[in-house]
Design an enzyme around this catalytic site. Structure first.
Site, PDB file in Angstrom:
ATOM      1  N   ARG A   1       0.848  -1.185   0.000  1.00 37.92           N
ATOM      2  CA  ARG A   1       0.000   0.000   0.000  1.00 37.92           C
ATOM      3  C   ARG A   1       0.890   1.244   0.000  1.00 37.92           C
ATOM      4  NH1 ARG A   1      -1.874   0.721   4.379  1.00 37.92           N
ATOM      5  NH2 ARG A   1      -1.253  -1.131   5.536  1.00 37.92           N
TER       6      ARG A   1
ATOM      7  N   TYR B   1      -1.307  -3.362  -6.875  1.00 40.96           N
ATOM      8  CA  TYR B   1      -1.166  -4.082  -5.601  1.00 40.96           C
ATOM      9  C   TYR B   1      -2.504  -4.168  -4.847  1.00 40.96           C
ATOM     10  CZ  TYR B   1      -0.151  -5.231  -0.828  1.00 40.96           C
ATOM     11  OH  TYR B   1      -0.207  -5.827   0.396  1.00 40.96           O
TER      12      TYR B   1
ATOM     13  N   GLY C   1      -4.030  -3.878  -1.770  1.00 41.59           N
ATOM     14  CA  GLY C   1      -4.666  -2.830  -0.975  1.00 41.59           C
ATOM     15  C   GLY C   1      -4.916  -1.546  -1.756  1.00 41.59           C
TER      16      GLY C   1
ATOM     17  N   LYS D   1      -9.642  -2.302   1.521  1.00 39.05           N
ATOM     18  CA  LYS D   1      -9.311  -1.168   2.395  1.00 39.05           C
ATOM     19  C   LYS D   1     -10.115   0.075   2.017  1.00 39.05           C
ATOM     20  CE  LYS D   1      -6.145  -3.654   4.338  1.00 39.05           C
ATOM     21  NZ  LYS D   1      -6.348  -4.160   5.702  1.00 39.05           N
TER      22      LYS D   1
ATOM     23  N   HIS E   1     -10.491  -2.472  11.407  1.00 39.78           N
ATOM     24  CA  HIS E   1      -9.413  -3.324  10.888  1.00 39.78           C
ATOM     25  C   HIS E   1      -9.212  -4.495  11.852  1.00 39.78           C
ATOM     26  CE1 HIS E   1      -4.949  -3.388   9.350  1.00 39.78           C
ATOM     27  NE2 HIS E   1      -5.704  -4.212   8.664  1.00 39.78           N
TER      28      HIS E   1
ATOM     29  N   SER F   1      -1.319  -3.825  10.017  1.00 40.48           N
ATOM     30  CA  SER F   1      -0.975  -4.753   8.949  1.00 40.48           C
ATOM     31  C   SER F   1       0.324  -5.494   9.268  1.00 40.48           C
ATOM     32  CB  SER F   1      -0.798  -3.991   7.633  1.00 40.48           C
ATOM     33  OG  SER F   1      -1.977  -3.274   7.361  1.00 40.48           O
TER      34      SER F   1
ATOM     35  N   CYS G   1       0.838  -7.684  11.621  1.00 39.55           N
ATOM     36  CA  CYS G   1       1.078  -7.831  13.062  1.00 39.55           C
ATOM     37  C   CYS G   1       0.277  -8.972  13.679  1.00 39.55           C
ATOM     38  CB  CYS G   1       0.789  -6.520  13.778  1.00 39.55           C
ATOM     39  SG  CYS G   1       1.980  -5.237  13.349  1.00 39.55           S
ATOM     40  N   GLY G   2      -0.223  -9.896  12.868  1.00 38.96           N
ATOM     41  CA  GLY G   2      -0.736 -11.142  13.438  1.00 38.96           C
ATOM     42  C   GLY G   2      -2.231 -11.391  13.385  1.00 38.96           C
ATOM     43  N   LYS G   3      -3.011 -10.621  12.622  1.00 36.82           N
ATOM     44  CA  LYS G   3      -4.459 -10.870  12.579  1.00 36.82           C
ATOM     45  C   LYS G   3      -4.789 -12.226  11.949  1.00 36.82           C
ATOM     46  CE  LYS G   3      -5.425  -7.152  10.303  1.00 36.82           C
ATOM     47  NZ  LYS G   3      -4.017  -6.703  10.282  1.00 36.82           N
ATOM     48  N   THR G   4      -4.239 -12.475  10.768  1.00 37.74           N
ATOM     49  CA  THR G   4      -4.583 -13.713  10.070  1.00 37.74           C
ATOM     50  C   THR G   4      -4.182 -14.917  10.912  1.00 37.74           C
ATOM     51  OG1 THR G   4      -4.364 -12.591   7.956  1.00 37.74           O
ATOM     52  CG2 THR G   4      -4.281 -14.990   7.909  1.00 37.74           C
ATOM     53  N   ASN G   5      -3.001 -14.832  11.529  1.00 40.00           N
ATOM     54  CA  ASN G   5      -2.546 -15.946  12.367  1.00 40.00           C
ATOM     55  C   ASN G   5      -3.457 -16.174  13.565  1.00 40.00           C
ATOM     56  OD1 ASN G   5       0.371 -17.260  11.814  1.00 40.00           O
ATOM     57  ND2 ASN G   5       0.222 -15.243  10.897  1.00 40.00           N
TER      58      ASN G   5
ATOM     59  N   ASP H   1      -9.402  -9.757   8.678  1.00 37.00           N
ATOM     60  CA  ASP H   1      -8.873  -8.415   8.405  1.00 37.00           C
ATOM     61  C   ASP H   1      -9.853  -7.281   8.707  1.00 37.00           C
ATOM     62  OD1 ASP H   1      -6.543  -6.940   7.451  1.00 37.00           O
ATOM     63  OD2 ASP H   1      -7.712  -6.427   5.689  1.00 37.00           O
TER      64      ASP H   1
ATOM     65  N   ARG I   1       2.107 -12.095  -0.693  1.00 35.96           N
ATOM     66  CA  ARG I   1       0.761 -12.426  -0.222  1.00 35.96           C
ATOM     67  C   ARG I   1       0.180 -13.640  -0.924  1.00 35.96           C
ATOM     68  NH1 ARG I   1      -1.627  -8.896   3.902  1.00 35.96           N
ATOM     69  NH2 ARG I   1       0.002  -7.342   4.184  1.00 35.96           N
TER      70      ARG I   1
ATOM     71  N   ARG J   1       3.055  -4.244  17.422  1.00 34.28           N
ATOM     72  CA  ARG J   1       4.358  -4.906  17.409  1.00 34.28           C
ATOM     73  C   ARG J   1       5.305  -3.987  18.152  1.00 34.28           C
ATOM     74  NH1 ARG J   1       6.964  -8.547  13.584  1.00 34.28           N
ATOM     75  NH2 ARG J   1       5.004  -8.930  12.511  1.00 34.28           N
TER      76      ARG J   1
ATOM     77  N   GLU K   1       0.329 -20.659  20.914  1.00 35.41           N
ATOM     78  CA  GLU K   1       0.426 -20.428  22.368  1.00 35.41           C
ATOM     79  C   GLU K   1      -0.385 -19.200  22.794  1.00 35.41           C
ATOM     80  OE1 GLU K   1       1.546 -22.846  23.798  1.00 35.41           O
ATOM     81  OE2 GLU K   1       3.133 -23.758  22.569  1.00 35.41           O
ATOM     82  N   ASN K   2      -0.749 -18.365  21.833  1.00 34.79           N
ATOM     83  CA  ASN K   2      -1.591 -17.212  22.186  1.00 34.79           C
ATOM     84  C   ASN K   2      -2.952 -17.661  22.721  1.00 34.79           C
ATOM     85  OD1 ASN K   2       0.446 -15.438  21.422  1.00 34.79           O
ATOM     86  ND2 ASN K   2      -0.292 -15.280  19.309  1.00 34.79           N
TER      87      ASN K   2
END
Ligand code: GDP
Ligand code: PGA
Ligand code: MN
Ligand code: MN
Length: 605
Positions: free
Chosen positions: A79, A218, A220, A227, A247, A269, A271-275, A294, A388, A419, A516-517
């Site tokens: 983006r 791209y 985004g 977005k 978001h 973006s 920083c771990g949302k999908t995970n 997302d 991606r 993060r 572990e989260n």
């Protein structure tokens, strides 16, 4: 004016006068060779992916059914926030955190850019719907684009095609989304594999709810349902109508005794949302199912609770770091095929590879098309850090069955996270909604490769929405405060702060993260149910090491203690940064935020 004779223009499968007029107008301005109304069928997908393969844009992946590799122009990988504009009539409505230009001026400037910009190309008209098509009020959009890559990606990321057009009928409102890669072709000129332009504009007109994007292919910047519509334009709608467009991922957490909680979480973006959305819990008996990774649209239900819907239909996930250990459910989703990979590396036997994936091949084609050996560190990363995958949601093996329920799911807890190598503890609970809004308002994170700029630099990112708020950031924080007043406090979601990325003195992560989260999620729902205790600290309520379930986890006690620690000196150093941030927002900042800052300062002594 007589209509231009552009093949396909008169084959419109709709009688919607507003849509017909807009398509005609854009065709006359951009002068494509042909117009295609997209129907969203498998046939269309096959036709366009074949065209992309023939053009050298896509490489079919032998190891993955109906899946394709592709590489962008090296200057079109993320983006572009400095080229993103909110063109409200009044500059103060865009606020201090957005780029602004007068809408008339921008319209004139971009009209010049669009003039003839689709010459030599096909113009596609993609009717799409964000969120379920059977919603009471479906959220329609129509994207016009000259990029086949955008069409097939929109097939995955949104509900697109003939059904949408039918449901729109002849009078539905829709968000017009105009996109051009900005690379017209002269007669006989050969195309490049990733057409784009050095000149880029990602523009939003909040008053007319219109999106104009130019020059980038791209995700985004070009898949305008994501977005641009579902965050920047939707945040404006949400403010007008009293809801939230955020978001955030949405997950369903089920305890061993079958208690169900829905959790939404906002992280910047990469920083771990999908995970987190697809997490495989490491603690026995706990289950996570995915509803979204997302974006969340949240509205109050008749029962006074806040209900979340994911407007998307696919995952546009960060590839590097995804593997069978960190995110097995993403790996399984991708095994289903039907996916597009952008800027990852390719193996000689027709598979994809990226940094962090199991098994390091001897030789690879890097995202730049070079033959490299990943063990040779001088070659640079094989996959771009913001490479991606784009894959359909319904292939996710842990998709919650209610994921496309137009009513949405009632949210019990909202998590804000970033993060941060220091300062921010693994988890903290806000005292109440207003304190939670303060935690969200002061959220900070190290910049990632998801946007162009300096990776690692700490910046404030309110509710992880800094690049996505379609209006004044101060008004946005005020809106969050107002939303909290719409409901009975007891029915509002509880708000938590998390940080999976705190580091020890030697630079390693203090907390193992990923699956572990689930241990942190467990503490969070036990707080909701009044079963877990917490220590009151200056910044919020924090668990002791003992209060977290660490059964079976091979981790040093001191590391977890350090991950949870509130270091008063670090927090005192944070105060001037928050102050500076609030000064940046300026006059529109709600006074409640200054009150919270004063109270924090007092508690820190
Ligand atoms: P999103 O862009 O917010 O959806 O973020 P992703 O879930 O795609 O993750 C972005 C990057 O952060 C990837 O490289 C992940 O492997 C990494 N990541 C995600 N969750 C964790 C975690 O809990 N701990 C650590 N150390 N890294 C994580
Ligand atoms: P992300 O989505 O949040 O998964 O990184 C794309 C983006 O925000 O650019
Ligand atoms: Mn995102
Ligand atoms: Mn993601």
């Amino acid at each position: 004016m007589t209509a231009l004779a552009i093949p396909g223009l008169d084959h419109a499968p709709t009688t919607h006068p507003g849509l017909l007029a807009w398509v005609q107008e854009v065709a006359e301005l951009t002068t494509p060779d042909a117009v295609v109304w997209c129907d969203g069928t498998q046939d269309e997908w096959n036709r366009l992916t074949t065209k992309l393969v023939d053009a050298g844009t896509f490489v079919p992946l032998e190891k993955r059914p109906n899946s394709f590799w592709c590489a962008s122009d090296p200057d079109d990988v993320a983006r572009v926030e400095e080229r993103t504009f909110i063109c409200s009539k009044d500059a103060s409505d865009a606020g201090p955190t957005n780029n602004w230009m007068d809408p008339g001026e921008m319209t004139a400037l971009m009209t010049d850019l669009y003039r003839g910009s689709m010459r030599g190309r096909t113009m596609y008209v993609i009717p799409f719907c964000m969120g379920p098509l059977d919603a009471e009020k479906p959220m329609f959009g129509v994207e016009i684009t000259d990029s086949e890559y955008v069409v097939v990606s929109m097939h995955i990321m949104t509900r697109a095609g003939r059904d949408v057009l039918d449901r729109m009928g002849s009078d539905a409102d829709f968000v017009p989304c105009l996109h051009s890669v900005g690379k017209p072709l002269e007669a006989g000129e050969a195309d490049v594999s990733w057409p784009c332009s050095e000149t880029k504009y990602i523009t939003h007109f909040p008053e007319t709810k219109t999106i104009w994007s130019f020059g980038s292919g791209y995700g985004g910047n070009a898949l305008l349902g994501k977005k641009c519509y579902s965050l920047r334009i939707a945040s404006v709608l949400a403010r007008e109508e009293g809801w939230l467009a955020e978001h955030m991922l949405i997950l369903k957490l089920t305890s061993p005794t079958d208690e169900v909680h829905y959790i939404a979480a906002a992280f910047p973006s990469a920083c771990g949302k999908t995970n987190l959305a697809m997490l495989e819990p490491t603690i026995p008996g706990w289950r996570v199912e995915t509803l979204g990774d997302d974006i969340a649209w949240m509205r109050f239900g008749d029962d006074g609770r806040l209900y979340a819907v994911n407007p998307e239909n696919g995952f546009f996930g960060v590839a590097p770091g995804t593997n069978w250990k960190t995110n097995p459910n993403a790996m399984r989703t991708l095994e289903g095929g039907n996916s597009i990979y952008t800027n990852v590396a390719r193996t000689p036997d027709g598979d994809v590879w990226w940094e962090g994936m199991e098994g390091t091949p001897e030789i690879l084609t890097s995202w730049k098309g070079e033959q490299i050996s990943p063990s040779d560190s001088s070659a640079g990363p094989a996959a771009h850090p913001n490479s991606r995958y784009c894959t359909p949601m319904n292939q996710c093996p842990v998709l919650a069955q209610e994921w496309d329920d137009p009513q949405g799911v009632p949210i019990s807890a909202i998590l804000f996270g970033g993060r941060r190598a220091t300062t921010i503890p693994l988890v903290a609970e806000a005292r109440d909604w207003q304190h939670g809004v303060f935690l969200g308002a002061t959220l900070s994170s190290e910049k990632t490769a998801a946007a162009a700029g300096t990776v690692g630099q700490v910046r404030r990112d309110p509710m992880a929405m800094l690049p996505f708020i379609g209006y004044n950031a101060g008004d946005y924080l005020r809106h969050w405060g107002e939303v909290g007043k719409q409901a009975d406090a007891a029915k509002l979601p509880s708000i938590f702060y998390v940080n999976w990325f705190r580091r020890g003195d030697d630079g390693r992560f203090l907390w193992p993260g990923f699956g572990e989260n689930s241990r942190v999620l467990k503490w969070i729902v036990e707080r909701l149910e009044g079963r877990a205790s917490a220590v009151e600290t200056a910044i919020g309520r924090v668990p002791t090491v003992e209060e977290l379930d660490l059964t079976g986890l091979d981790v040093r006690y001191e590391d977890v203690a350090d991950a949870l620690a509130i270091d008063v000196d670090e927090w005192r150093a944070e105060l001037p940064l928050i102050e500076e941030w609030f000064d940046t927002i300026g006059a529109a900042l709600p006074s409640t935020m200054q009150d919270e800052l004063a109270a924090l300062r007092q508690r820190l002594g």
